[in-house]
Design an enzyme around this catalytic site. Structure first.
Site, PDB file in Angstrom:
ATOM      1  N   ARG A   1      50.199  39.625  45.379  1.00  0.00           N
ATOM      2  CA  ARG A   1      49.416  40.784  45.800  1.00  0.00           C
ATOM      3  C   ARG A   1      49.223  40.734  47.318  1.00  0.00           C
ATOM      4  NH1 ARG A   1      44.279  41.163  41.777  1.00  0.00           N
ATOM      5  NH2 ARG A   1      43.457  39.402  42.961  1.00  0.00           N
TER       6      ARG A   1
ATOM      7  N   ASP B   1      32.171  42.091  41.586  1.00  0.00           N
ATOM      8  CA  ASP B   1      33.229  41.194  42.080  1.00  0.00           C
ATOM      9  C   ASP B   1      34.590  41.884  42.089  1.00  0.00           C
ATOM     10  OD1 ASP B   1      32.405  40.777  39.239  1.00  0.00           O
ATOM     11  OD2 ASP B   1      34.339  39.779  39.134  1.00  0.00           O
ATOM     12  N   ASN B   2      34.652  43.085  41.519  1.00  0.00           N
ATOM     13  CA  ASN B   2      35.911  43.831  41.547  1.00  0.00           C
ATOM     14  C   ASN B   2      35.813  45.037  42.476  1.00  0.00           C
ATOM     15  OD1 ASN B   2      37.120  42.101  39.738  1.00  0.00           O
ATOM     16  ND2 ASN B   2      36.539  43.308  37.946  1.00  0.00           N
TER      17      ASN B   2
ATOM     18  N   ASP C   1      42.469  29.637  32.166  1.00  0.00           N
ATOM     19  CA  ASP C   1      43.614  28.733  32.319  1.00  0.00           C
ATOM     20  C   ASP C   1      44.338  28.919  33.646  1.00  0.00           C
ATOM     21  OD1 ASP C   1      44.718  31.200  31.951  1.00  0.00           O
ATOM     22  OD2 ASP C   1      45.831  30.714  30.132  1.00  0.00           O
TER      23      ASP C   1
ATOM     24  N   GLY D   1      39.707  32.544  40.194  1.00  0.00           N
ATOM     25  CA  GLY D   1      39.950  31.589  39.117  1.00  0.00           C
ATOM     26  C   GLY D   1      41.433  31.417  38.830  1.00  0.00           C
TER      27      GLY D   1
ATOM     28  N   ASP E   1      41.799  44.511  41.910  1.00  0.00           N
ATOM     29  CA  ASP E   1      41.704  43.818  40.621  1.00  0.00           C
ATOM     30  C   ASP E   1      41.961  44.739  39.430  1.00  0.00           C
ATOM     31  OD1 ASP E   1      41.186  41.593  42.092  1.00  0.00           O
ATOM     32  OD2 ASP E   1      39.413  40.991  40.989  1.00  0.00           O
TER      33      ASP E   1
ATOM     34  N   ARG F   1      34.926  40.980  48.533  1.00  0.00           N
ATOM     35  CA  ARG F   1      34.313  41.829  47.512  1.00  0.00           C
ATOM     36  C   ARG F   1      32.808  41.913  47.739  1.00  0.00           C
ATOM     37  NH1 ARG F   1      38.014  40.413  43.301  1.00  0.00           N
ATOM     38  NH2 ARG F   1      39.777  39.482  44.382  1.00  0.00           N
TER      39      ARG F   1
ATOM     40  N   GLY G   1      34.760  33.540  41.407  1.00  0.00           N
ATOM     41  CA  GLY G   1      35.703  33.127  42.462  1.00  0.00           C
ATOM     42  C   GLY G   1      37.115  33.379  42.002  1.00  0.00           C
TER      43      GLY G   1
END
Ligand code: AMP
Ligand code: MG
Length: 485
Positions: A172, A249-250, A119, A91, A259, A179, A89
């Site tokens: 962006r 996912d990319n 993080d 992140g 990405d 995706r 997801g």
């Protein structure tokens, strides 16, 4: 329009709550503007002067929420290096809503429900890279997400013991952030079919609106995506672009480059080049990219096949390599100035032998095409042999090229005109980005902004940066980068 006159809209909350999280950004300390893209501003009708204001920095940092915006992060899954990961997801990305069909998203704006061990931050280095490269790919005509602006901060970010970086945020923009991995997420659990249908309808409305009222719209969406992706990969291959992490996912379901991580434009030509340091086995090496894209589309077919004919989807997928190869050869012919109206031949042999010659002679890939476009005559190729480490193969290839030109009655003067339209003087390489990053770490953002301008206008002269049109200095050629960003 001024920034605070922009009005965003959000269309994602039609899905079940498990597919997204509404949340607020966690602002960076002492944010400051590094750069903004005028060309991206135009897409959303934003006044350039607004980008110089404090409220723009606050907007980038999540502290100034525009009218209509309800920030959220999306859930998705994905196959990472071939292995299924059920829960990924956004992140570290937060969606703000869309305007003029452009979905705005900040990358690096803090923890989300999908951050896992991360993080929620993006370091300055990777943010500069993504910012400039998104705009560059667009300028080269390669379908991509865009970047509106970049802010830096004094926020310390720890990526390894000896590497303390600072946090940055890129705004962006994309016509779609969905995706293949989003489909993998929606196709699990109860109500999978209903959820998948809703998602596919959403994607069709967003990126394939001409299919909305068509019969078999799910299959047709897939068929068009196969074509778009095959063509996207042809552009990547023809320009020597390596994505680096082609996990599902990319991979965009709108056929865009998304990405940006450890990507690279090839320096010295190398068929098996791997730009991602963590890609030990070369799964995402340069020559594997088309097959990996096809594999990713197959994953989509397995999921989409739950709501339409899997057999038909796989049937469409069979055309992937044919479409890709045709498009790739068309592009390579253009890059070689060969007017296809003069010959039915795809010149595949010439292209293959060129790649072999470039590899053997160790020639900078994009530099070769630019110098080829600038040759005065085919009998004086010094500007090319001068950038070859070994000359024999490329000299031999020129004999082949000359024969093809002669047989097809191609006119070299006209060929050069064709070539200069597709062979830019500048292709942004990793070593250039690295120079901009080092300056930026010392608080000097001039090169970041200058590189952005070159990236957006790669066919212009930019005399003061002539050195960037030369081959990549050998000590920096094809260096691998890590995913840590
Ligand atoms: P990538 O391959 O870089 O696009 O990232 C793969 C997954 O890891 C995505 O779900 C990202 O949102 C997540 N991710 C990457 N870096 C971070 C980070 N620093 N904090 C939180 N999540 C991250
Ligand atoms: Mg990703």
């Amino acid at each position: 329009m001024k920034l605070n006159e922009l009005e965003l809209s959000v269309d994602y909350f039609q899905f079940d709550k498990k597919f997204y999280q509404k949340l607020e950004s966690t602002p960076l300390n002492n944010p400051h503007l590094i750069s903004y893209s005028k060309s991206a501003c135009d897409l959303i009708g934003l006044d350039y002067s607004s980008c110089e204001s404090e409220s723009f920095v606050a907007f980038m940092n999540g502290e100034n929420v525009l009218k209509g915006s309800v920030p959220y992060s999306m859930a998705y899954a994905g196959h990472q290096f071939g292995y299924f990961v059920p829960q990924l997801g956004d992140g570290r990305a937060i969606n703000l809503g869309s305007i003029n069909g452009w979905h705005l998203q900040t990358k690096g704006s803090g923890l989300t429900r999908f951050s896992r061990q991360g993080d929620g931050r993006a370091v300055l280095r990777s943010s500069i890279r993504e910012y400039i490269m998104s705009e560059h790919m667009h300028a080269l005509g390669i379908p991509t997400t865009r970047a509106l602006a970049l802010i830096g901060s004094t926020h310390p970010i720890y990526r390894s013991y000896d590497d303390i970086d600072t946090g940055a945020i890129v705004m962006r923009m994309s016509t779609s952030w969905i995706r293949i991995g989003t489909f993998e997420y929606f196709s699990r659990g109860k109500d999978a079919q209903e959820n998948l249908k809703k998602l596919t309808d959403y994607v069709i409305k967003q990126s394939y609106p001409h299919l909305e009222n068509e019969d078999n719209k799910y299959e047709r969406f897939y068929c068009e995506l196969v074509e778009k992706t095959a063509k996207l990969l042809a552009m990547w291959q023809a320009y020597g672009f390596m994505h680096g992490v082609m996990n599902t996912d990319n991979m965009s379901v709108a056929g865009l480059t998304i990405d940006y991580g450890p990507f690279a434009f090839m320096d010295t030509f190398e068929m098996n080049c791997i730009c991602n340091h963590t890609d030990m086995e070369g799964r995402y090496s340069f020559c594997n990219q088309p097959e990996i894209a096809r594999w990713n589309l197959e994953v989509l077919a397995y999921n989409l096949g739950k709501i339409c004919s899997f057999k038909k989807l796989i049937g469409y997928l069979k055309s992937f390599i044919t479409i890709h190869q045709k498009e790739y050869l068309d592009l390579m012919n253009k890059r070689l100035g060969l007017d296809k109206r003069l010959s039915k031949d795809s010149n595949i042999d010439l292209v293959i032998s060129l790649l072999e010659a470039l590899e053997k002679s160790k020639i900078d890939y994009n530099c070769f095409f630019y110098r080829l476009s600038k040759l005065k005559s085919l009998d004086s190729i010094n500007s090319i042999t001068d950038i070859s480490i070994f000359r024999d193969s490329i000299i031999k290839w020129f004999e082949e090229y000359k024969k093809v030109i002669e047989n097809q009655n191609q006119d070299f003067k006209y060929m050069k005109e064709l070539m200069l339209k597709v062979n830019p003087k500048f292709v942004i390489k990793n070593y250039m980005l690295q120079e901009a990053i080092e300056n930026a770490k010392n608080g000097d953002f001039k090169l970041t902004n200058d590189l952005l301008f070159i990236a957006q206008n790669p066919f212009l002269e930019h005399k003061e940066y002539d050195r960037y049109s030369n081959p990549t200095p050998i000590e920096y050629a094809n260096i691998q980068l890590s995913c840590s960003s």
